[in-house]
Scaffold this active site. Structure first.
Site, short mmCIF file in Angstrom:
data_model
loop_
_atom_site.label_atom_id
_atom_site.label_comp_id
_atom_site.label_asym_id
_atom_site.label_seq_id
_atom_site.Cartn_x
_atom_site.Cartn_y
_atom_site.Cartn_z
CB THR A 48 -0.93 0.04 1.22
OG1 THR A 48 -0.15 0.12 2.42
CG2 THR A 48 -1.82 -1.21 1.27
N GLY A 49 0.35 2.32 -0.57
CA GLY A 49 1.04 3.61 -0.52
C GLY A 49 2.20 3.74 -1.49
CB ALA A 50 3.42 1.97 -4.29
CB SER B 129 7.03 8.06 11.60
OG SER B 129 7.63 9.31 11.83
CE1 TYR C 11 2.80 9.71 9.08
CE2 TYR C 11 4.56 10.42 10.55
CZ TYR C 11 4.14 9.67 9.48
OH TYR C 11 5.02 8.86 8.82
CB ILE D 11 9.32 4.27 1.35
CG1 ILE D 11 10.38 5.26 1.85
CG2 ILE D 11 9.54 2.92 2.00
CD1 ILE D 11 10.32 5.53 3.35
#
Length: 257
Positions: free
Chosen positions: A15-17, A159, A168, A23
């Protein structure tokens, strides 16, 4: 003598590409180069409202990189704030490529705000995308996991951000706990679940001043690269990485706390 049929390639959902320099894209490419077929998600509406802007050709470029490595690719536009999306992603990937054996969660909502400036709407969206979607993805993955025991992998990217990045940081903290819980709760499936903190990786979001501070705080004197993170994720997804489970791994070049 007929050729021996090759074993089917394992399937990874990343996910998140959504950006070629991100990344998520690096992970998708590296897993493809190491024997996985790849489904990957992107959400152009998120990139469009961020400082770096949308990259309309990213999905096709990433798809081309994956197929050039000899892998099959499936590009999926996905709003992970929608609670129906995780199940749909697992279902679509299974239908088009096969059962998912590696789930890599590199997506995020990340809009800077502090305790005094965060709105309830922003807080809720961060929690929906970064924490709730992770839980629902893990649940959908586990319910559909085909085995065999010991081959499943779940990896989430996290993170250290907290101050002045409240929603976040809070949602990433929840993500950590959800993923680490999976290492125990999915033990009967033999699924390894780990969290990776990739440290200071500039994919276009750092100011020059911040980038210099991060370099100075890292003993190696450089920023991380997407490939640094991808190398670790690929190892964790490999048979050789199968004894690492339930860990939050700091792959950050020795960044000072």
């Amino acid at each position: 003598m007929p050729a021996t049929p090759s074993a089917p390639r394992p399937i990874a959902l990343v996910t998140g590409a959504g950006r070629t320099r991100g990344i998520g894209a690096a992970i998708a490419r590296d897993l493809a180069a190491h024997g996985f077929d790849i489904a990957f998600t992107h959400w152009s509406a998120y990139d469009a409202r961020m400082p770096w802007g949308a990259q309309p050709d990213a999905a096709s470029a990433i798809t081309a990189d994956i197929t050039a490595a000899g892998a099959r690719a499936l590009s999926l536009e996905a709003d992970l704030a929608d609670p129906d999306t995780p199940h749909r992603l697992i279902t679509q990937t299974t239908r088009h490529l096969g059962p998912v054996t590696a789930l890599v969660m590199a997506h995020c909502e990340s809009v800077d705000s502090a305790i005094d400036t965060t709105t309830p709407e922003s807080f809720d969206r961060h929690m929906a995308v970064n924490a709730r979607a992770a839980w629902l993805l893990i649940r959908a993955f586990a319910r559909a996991f085909p085995g065999p025991h010991g081959t499943g992998r779940i990896i989430a990217l996290t993170s250290d951000h907290t101050a002045h990045n409240l929603p976040y940081g809070a949602s990433k903290g929840a993500l950590d706990r959800i993923t680490l819980a999976a290492a125990r709760e999915l033990a009967h499936l033999g699924v390894c679940a780990n969290v990776v903190n990739p440290g200071p990786v500039d994919t276009g979001w750092m100011s020059p001043e911040l980038a210099e501070r991060m370099r100075a705080a890292t003993p190696l004197g450089r920023l991380g690269t997407p490939a640094d993170c991808a190398n670790l994720v690929t190892f964790l997804c490999s048979p050789q990485g199968g004894w690492i489970n339930g860990q939050l791994l700091h792959s950050n070049g020795g960044l000072a706390p």
